[in-house]
Write an enzyme that holds these catalytic residues in place. Structure first.
Site, PDB file in Angstrom:
ATOM      1  CE  LYS A   1      -1.899   2.480   3.302  1.00 36.30           C
ATOM      2  NZ  LYS A   1      -1.822   3.854   2.752  1.00 36.30           N
TER       3      LYS A   1
ATOM      4  N   GLY B   1       7.616   4.630   7.920  1.00 35.46           N
ATOM      5  CA  GLY B   1       6.803   5.787   8.228  1.00 35.46           C
ATOM      6  C   GLY B   1       7.194   6.361   9.580  1.00 35.46           C
ATOM      7  CB  SER B   2       5.503   8.726  11.787  1.00 32.52           C
ATOM      8  OG  SER B   2       4.331   8.049  12.196  1.00 32.52           O
ATOM      9  CB  THR B   3       8.661   6.979  15.764  1.00 29.18           C
ATOM     10  OG1 THR B   3       9.932   6.912  15.119  1.00 29.18           O
ATOM     11  CG2 THR B   3       8.754   6.266  17.099  1.00 29.18           C
TER      12      THR B   3
ATOM     13  N   GLY C   1       4.435   3.495  13.685  1.00 25.28           N
ATOM     14  CA  GLY C   1       5.201   2.263  13.877  1.00 25.28           C
ATOM     15  C   GLY C   1       4.880   1.623  15.220  1.00 25.28           C
TER      16      GLY C   1
ATOM     17  CD  GLU D   1      14.166   0.444   7.534  1.00 24.45           C
ATOM     18  OE1 GLU D   1      14.722   1.278   8.288  1.00 24.45           O
ATOM     19  OE2 GLU D   1      14.749  -0.546   7.066  1.00 24.45           O
TER      20      GLU D   1
ATOM     21  CB  CYS E   1      13.193   8.555   7.831  1.00 21.50           C
ATOM     22  SG  CYS E   1      13.813   7.512   6.524  1.00 21.50           S
TER      23      CYS E   1
ATOM     24  CD  GLU F   1      11.074  11.910  11.491  1.00 19.16           C
ATOM     25  OE1 GLU F   1      10.094  11.277  11.893  1.00 19.16           O
ATOM     26  OE2 GLU F   1      11.901  11.470  10.665  1.00 19.16           O
TER      27      GLU F   1
END
Lengths: 292, 489
Positions: B194, B246-248, B251, B268, B302, B399
């Protein structure tokens, strides 16, 4: 009604990306049921020397290309060969192969090129190492190509033998001078035509036709050849003795190995590489740091 | 020292004539379905959403939104393809399919670059020279691994995991798709991918390539939609592995969802990389590296070098050089080959970046921005630099995922190592010094999955990428990237 007269192909040798005739002007004849079907160059010592000069010149630029680039160029050879399959199959049948065997020889050859092409940017990932030395040094070992490789190609396998003796040798960045099969030389010159259309830089692969009897001795004693790949059978002991003069590395293979799937192995590539180890100091800081 | 340094005057010499990439060669549809079992199909949800060109806010195409039934279909088709043939196909034949994809990406690289730039807002120079060639290279590299796995993991009997669910971000759309798909296929898995909601187009073009390459149906399924679609994948019982970039925050929520299940995962996630400049560094190169580190792809990276640490002795000089170099950056139409800074990917992202810029100012940091004209339409953010930043400032801790650099100073090596490691993230770091021994000291002490020395933001299919700590787990790229898609015994 007159029949159209076929145009016959002149088979020449392959040096520095060009197709010269042997400087010696000599030839030998291939016959089928006593009818001659090709006149093939009988290369001389001088042709060999010219080929080594070309190979030496081509070596560094080829070795310095990125592994990714070399990989793509080898893959391109497979693409070119696939698109000229019919020509090679016809040529093999003229030389006495059954259609089925010829077709198999082609498939195996193309797949083998693709297999080895993929190793260009992987060989050092599998065999390279960072060595945990007990001093404050960063120490690593990488594999590099050896230089110019002299190849005595298989006598019995016209295309798979040729491919198996060239691709694993050049994938790491070596250049080579190949003595083709004396019995089945046609595929080797047609293969040279494929190479010359595949972005392989001139001089990386040089192919000579002729007799091993005449050429094995000079190739083994040539002082600017770094290693020998002996894919041919019945190599005279004198060849091994000659090679010791500049300590050429020697790797030998037989036709059973060539026709086996086990030939698809990075260890073949590694036989034509040297390992190099680098030491580099790591700054020592005697005060404590908080690592986390 | 600083008083003797004169600011550079460019007198308008940086102005270049427009050099726009053409778009007339693109083949784009008005509406895209879901790529399931080898065909583009209408979503059972019957829903579509627009994909927007962030540089002018125009709609490029309508994209299907996959809901539960669509996700089920995609997973089922991947499962059938896996059990039916893909996992049993000889390795070398699988390799040939992947090589085909690599070659077709190369053949269509121009079209793909232009679409990437239209859909995502990144400068054409970057999509042309980095995103698309790297995507092709990734397929090429992993194609070669398909029949060599026993050498990567000797005696470990490498076996595919099964069906992978892959969810990727909007910052490098096609490249991320390649990073996910290539190793999964090489190791014999089938997958459902996706793309991010705002950048589906190049993934759908890749689906067309996969169709053209005659990959057996169901091996690769590409479904589109928002985060909720991704969530359905994460919770799907027939998916064996989740690969997420994607973002933490997302995640962590994925990890919560799959906690205690047998699903494997690679994550990641975000980063807040330290880029460290020592006084003995080649300064002009370091300036280039710092600029590239933070402003590459509008800072939507990132591993962006968003925290700059300058050794005190060179602070004034370095900041002056940095500001001068910033003033030469060209912000504008991403399709212009001279453009350095393209559009911010979405309105949401722009809002988030602006929020951080406000916080930075409120917390007392000093702001410096590229003085440039901002186009009237689209989403834009001028490259920004903050000085007088301390470790506790939000702009030094969180971030931002935009073109915002937070600058701090240091005196000693130990101090900068402590400062650099003082973050929950650990994706990457940069070190600038002429001393090799210092490089290796730093690389051994920095807690990051990738450390660049005298370079930054370098990527290569052969080189593993991934983070320490809350930047995620698992590696993508290189030999190590294969492991994420294999069961080893």
């Amino acid at each position: 009604m007159s029949e159209r007269i076929k145009v016959l192909k002149t088979y020449k040798i392959f040096i520095d990306g060009k197709f010269p005739r042997t400087e010696s002007g000599r030839y030998y004849q291939l016959k089928s049921k006593d009818i001659p079907y090709a006149n093939v160059c009988l290369s001389s010592k001088k042709d060999l020397r010219n080929a080594v000069v070309a190979a030496r010149k081509a070596f560094l630029p080829w070795a310095e290309k990125t592994a990714y680039n070399r990989s793509q160029i080898l893959y391109r050879i497979a693409e070119m060969l696939e698109s000229r399959k019919t020509q090679f199959i016809d040529e093999l049948t003229i030389q006495g192969f059954s259609k089925k065997d010829a077709s198999k020889e082609l498939d195996q050859s193309i797949d083998r090129i693709i297999y080895f092409a993929g190793w260009a940017d992987k060989i050092n990932q599998v065999f390279g190492a960072v060595n945990p030395v007990a001093s404050s040094h960063y120490n690593f070992t990488l594999f590099e190509p050896m230089g110019v490789i002299g190849v005595l190609s298989s006598d019995e396998s016209p295309l798979l033998g040729l491919v198996s003796s060239i691709i694993p040798v050049i994938v790491s960045g070596n250049s080579c001078v190949v003595i083709a099969s004396e019995k089945y030389p046609l595929s080797s010159i047609s293969f040279a035509e494929v190479i010359s259309n595949s972005d392989v830089p001139s001089g990386v692969i040089n192919i000579l036709t002729g007799t091993k009897k005449e050429l094995a001795s000079p190739i083994s004693s040539h002082m600017d050849i770094n290693a020998l790949g002996l894919f041919s059978q019945k190599i005279d002991k004198q060849i091994f003795i000659n090679a010791t003069e500049n300590l050429k590395r020697i790797s030998s293979f037989n036709d059973i190995q060539i026709y086996s799937d086990d030939f698809d192995s990075p260890y073949i590539i590694k036989k034509f590489m040297e390992s190099k180890t680098t030491w580099h100091p790591v700054e020592v800081d005697f005060t404590k740091t908080n690592n986390y | 020292m600083s008083s003797t340094i004169q600011p550079l005057e460019f007198n308008g010499n940086w102005e270049l004539s427009p050099s726009l990439e053409s778009t007339d060669h693109l083949s784009l549809k008005n509406q895209y379905g879901l790529f399931i079992n080898g065909n583009f199909v209408k979503p059972l949800s019957k829903k579509f959403f627009p994909t927007i060109n962030p540089s002018n806010e125009s709609t490029i195409a309508m994209i299907a939104e996959a809901e539960e039934k669509d996700v089920n279909l995609a997973v089922k088709s991947a499962r059938v393809a896996y059990d039916g043939h893909w996992s049993k196909m000889p390795n070398k034949e699988r390799a040939k399919y992947i090589y085909r994809i690599a070659r077709m990406i190369q053949e269509k690289s121009k079209e793909l670059s232009v679409i990437e730039t239209l859909d995502g807002g990144k400068p054409i120079r970057e999509s042309r020279d980095i995103d698309i060639p790297l995507a092709a290279a990734h397929f090429f590299y992993y194609a070669g691994w398909a029949d060599k796995l026993k050498y990567a993991f000797p005696i470990a009997n490498p076996k595919p995991v099964g069906v992978a669910g892959q969810i990727i971000p909007w910052n490098f759309p096609l490249m991320m798709a390649a990073w996910k798909i290539a190793p999964a296929l090489a190791t014999g898995n089938t997958l459902v991918l996706k793309p991010a909601e705002s950048t589906s187009l190049t993934a759908l073009k890749l689906a067309e390539i996969i169709q053209e390459a005659d990959l057996p149906p169901g091996v690769v399924n590409i479904i589109t939609g928002p985060g909720t679609t991704g969530n359905l994948m994460v919770n799907h019982r027939k998916i064996d592995k989740i690969a997420f970039t994607g973002s933490t925050a997302v995640g962590k929520s994925i990890m919560k969802n799959i906690a205690g299940s047998n699903k494997k995962s690679t994550m990641e996630l975000g980063g807040k990389a330290a880029n460290i400049v020592f006084e003995d560094a080649p300064l002009d190169q370091a300036v280039e590296g710092v600029i590239n580190g933070i402003y590459f792809n509008q800072g939507h990276v990132c591993c962006a070098g968003s925290r700059l640490f300058i050794q005190e002795s060179i602070y004034d000089l370095f900041i002056r050089k940095l500001k001068d170099r910033m003033q030469s950056l060209i912000l504008g139409n991403p399709l212009d080959k001279n453009t350095d800074i393209g559009a911010i990917n979405s309105h949401n992202q722009l809002r988030s970046i602006n929020k951080y810029i406000d916080i930075g100012k409120k917390e007392g940091a000093e702001i410096f921005q590229l003085n440039c004209e901002i186009p009237s339409k689209g989403y834009w953010c001028a490259p920004t630099l903050f000085t007088n930043v301390s470790q506790s400032h939000a702009i030094a801790r969180e971030e931002i995922f935009g073109p915002v650099l937070a600058v701090q100073t240091f005196r000693t090596t130990n101090e900068v190592i402590n400062k650099a490691n003082n973050t929950p993230y650990g994706l990457s770091a940069g070190v600038w010094t002429d001393k090799g021994s210092k490089v290796f000291n730093l690389t051994s002490k920095l807690n990051a999955g990738v450390v660049w020395a005298n370079t930054y933001n370098k990527f290569d299919p052969t080189s593993p990428f991934g983070g320490y700590k809350e930047s995620g787990h698992g590696r993508e790229g290189g030999l190590h990237g294969l492991e994420a898609y294999l069961n080893l015994s």
